[in-house]
Design a protein around this motif. Structure first.
Motif, PDB file in Angstrom:
ATOM      1  N   GLU A 207      -9.233   1.246   4.965  1.00  0.00           N
ATOM      2  CA  GLU A 207      -9.957   1.412   3.701  1.00  0.00           C
ATOM      3  C   GLU A 207      -9.061   0.948   2.545  1.00  0.00           C
ATOM      4  O   GLU A 207      -8.620   1.750   1.723  1.00  0.00           O
ATOM      5  CB  GLU A 207     -10.342   2.880   3.501  1.00  0.00           C
ATOM      6  N   PRO A 208      -8.782  -0.377   2.487  1.00  0.00           N
ATOM      7  CA  PRO A 208      -7.801  -0.853   1.497  1.00  0.00           C
ATOM      8  C   PRO A 208      -8.212  -0.586   0.059  1.00  0.00           C
ATOM      9  O   PRO A 208      -7.361  -0.230  -0.771  1.00  0.00           O
ATOM     10  CB  PRO A 208      -7.714  -2.353   1.791  1.00  0.00           C
ATOM     11  N   TRP A 209      -9.489  -0.770  -0.262  1.00  0.00           N
ATOM     12  CA  TRP A 209      -9.897  -0.560  -1.654  1.00  0.00           C
ATOM     13  C   TRP A 209      -9.775   0.906  -2.046  1.00  0.00           C
ATOM     14  O   TRP A 209      -9.334   1.229  -3.153  1.00  0.00           O
ATOM     15  CB  TRP A 209     -11.324  -1.062  -1.871  1.00  0.00           C
ATOM     16  N   ALA A 210     -10.167   1.792  -1.147  1.00  0.00           N
ATOM     17  CA  ALA A 210     -10.030   3.223  -1.439  1.00  0.00           C
ATOM     18  C   ALA A 210      -8.556   3.599  -1.596  1.00  0.00           C
ATOM     19  O   ALA A 210      -8.188   4.378  -2.483  1.00  0.00           O
ATOM     20  CB  ALA A 210     -10.675   4.049  -0.331  1.00  0.00           C
TER      21      ALA A 210
ATOM     22  N   THR B 133      -5.575   2.483   6.392  1.00  0.00           N
ATOM     23  CA  THR B 133      -5.217   1.120   6.005  1.00  0.00           C
ATOM     24  C   THR B 133      -3.895   0.706   6.643  1.00  0.00           C
ATOM     25  O   THR B 133      -3.772  -0.412   7.172  1.00  0.00           O
ATOM     26  CB  THR B 133      -5.126   1.009   4.474  1.00  0.00           C
TER      27      THR B 133
ATOM     28  N   PRO C  43      -7.504   7.396   3.508  1.00  0.00           N
ATOM     29  CA  PRO C  43      -7.646   5.938   3.374  1.00  0.00           C
ATOM     30  C   PRO C  43      -6.312   5.196   3.441  1.00  0.00           C
ATOM     31  O   PRO C  43      -6.264   4.079   3.971  1.00  0.00           O
ATOM     32  CB  PRO C  43      -8.307   5.773   1.994  1.00  0.00           C
TER      33      PRO C  43
ATOM     34  N   VAL D 278       0.838  -1.208   0.000  1.00  0.00           N
ATOM     35  CA  VAL D 278       0.000   0.000   0.000  1.00  0.00           C
ATOM     36  C   VAL D 278       0.865   1.247   0.000  1.00  0.00           C
ATOM     37  O   VAL D 278       0.617   2.200  -0.755  1.00  0.00           O
ATOM     38  CB  VAL D 278      -0.950  -0.014   1.217  1.00  0.00           C
TER      39      VAL D 278
ATOM     40  N   VAL E 207      -6.070   1.649  -2.567  1.00  0.00           N
ATOM     41  CA  VAL E 207      -5.565   1.106  -3.834  1.00  0.00           C
ATOM     42  C   VAL E 207      -6.099   1.894  -5.021  1.00  0.00           C
ATOM     43  O   VAL E 207      -5.356   2.205  -5.966  1.00  0.00           O
ATOM     44  CB  VAL E 207      -5.935  -0.389  -3.959  1.00  0.00           C
ATOM     45  N   LEU E 208      -7.375   2.243  -4.990  1.00  0.00           N
ATOM     46  CA  LEU E 208      -7.957   2.998  -6.109  1.00  0.00           C
ATOM     47  C   LEU E 208      -7.331   4.374  -6.237  1.00  0.00           C
ATOM     48  O   LEU E 208      -7.060   4.838  -7.353  1.00  0.00           O
ATOM     49  CB  LEU E 208      -9.473   3.110  -5.926  1.00  0.00           C
ATOM     50  N   TRP E 209      -7.102   5.049  -5.107  1.00  0.00           N
ATOM     51  CA  TRP E 209      -6.422   6.340  -5.151  1.00  0.00           C
ATOM     52  C   TRP E 209      -5.021   6.177  -5.740  1.00  0.00           C
ATOM     53  O   TRP E 209      -4.580   6.986  -6.580  1.00  0.00           O
ATOM     54  CB  TRP E 209      -6.327   6.951  -3.757  1.00  0.00           C
TER      55      TRP E 209
END
Length: 253
Positions: A225-228, A213, A209, A146, A230-232
């Protein structure tokens, strides 16, 4: 020699150039490491007793200090890229049978290497301050992933800012923006303690996030907030790569 092999050799050569340049820039290395460490010590020793985060404040603040260090180190990419563009070294590279855009790649990879060393130093000091991580080996690897994606994203955006700025002096302004973002996030205090009109921004910018995370992975604090994160990271990386490539071609012409 195939085109792919030639491109890899170009990138390896220019990555080595950028790493050596970073190693010689002792002042920037000291600032990028010492500033986050000094801020972390200040918050832990001076403000930590007055801030209620539901646990040991040093455990709360370490992910934010790591991001502050990583962000500042990555933002130096803007200054390095702007320096190359203003000194005309790109014109020299264009006279050689190499990929001139590999210069930008070299600065980004050097940023990743520089930040890996700085992060280890910050974590080492944090352990001396009482930081007590509970992460397993898998969680440490996930945290490294991350953080690495965040540094990669900021580095590419920094490269884009360096191309836009044109001069190292103008590009250095980007470092102030990157240093400012962690303060309006969950890096140092819970976002719910911020004024209402700031909470929306604090909760929807990339630092929050990623910090949440890292905090969950390192010390088990819920709210990651792992998905947020990664998406950022992916979104900012794509923005930086695409923007830098387009701007580099335009400036080259």
């Amino acid at each position: 020699m195939s085109a792919i092999t030639h491109a890899l050799q170009d990138n390896a050569t220019l990555i080595g150039r950028s790493v050596r340049a970073s190693a010689r820039d002792v002042e920037s290395i000291l600032v990028s490491v010492l500033l986050p460490i000094m801020l972390m010590c200040t918050f832990v020793w001076v403000f930590g007793g007055a801030l209620d985060t539901g646990g040991e404040y040093v455990d709360y603040i370490v992910p934010g200090a790591i991001l502050l260090c990583a962000g500042y180190g990555a933002a130096q990419t803007a200054v390095a890229v702007a320096g190359d563009m203003s000194r005309g070294i790109i014109d020299r590279f264009r006279t050689m049978p190499i990929s001139a855009f590999a210069v930008v790649n070299g600065h980004v990879v050097a940023s990743l290497a520089r930040n890996a060393v700085a992060t280890l130093l910050v974590v080492g000091v944090a352990l001396l301050l009482g930081f007590g991580p509970t992460a397993t080996a898998g969680e440490w690897l996930a945290a490294a992933g991350v953080l690495g994606l965040y540094v990669l994203a900021i580095s590419w955006v920094s490269a884009l800012m360096g191309l836009l700025a044109g001069t190292p002096e103008a590009a250095s302004g980007f470092t102030f923006l990157v240093l400012f973002l962690p303060y309006i996030s969950s890096a140092f205090v819970p976002t719910e303690t911020l004024p209402g009109w700031l909470q929306g921004f604090a909760g929807h910018q990339p630092v929050t996030p990623v910090t949440n995370t890292l905090r969950e992975l390192m010390v088990g604090t819920p709210g990651g907030e792992p998905w947020a994160a990664v998406l950022w990271g992916l979104g900012l990386t794509l923005l930086g790569v695409a923007g830098a490539a387009a701007l580099f071609r335009r400036k080259g012409r």
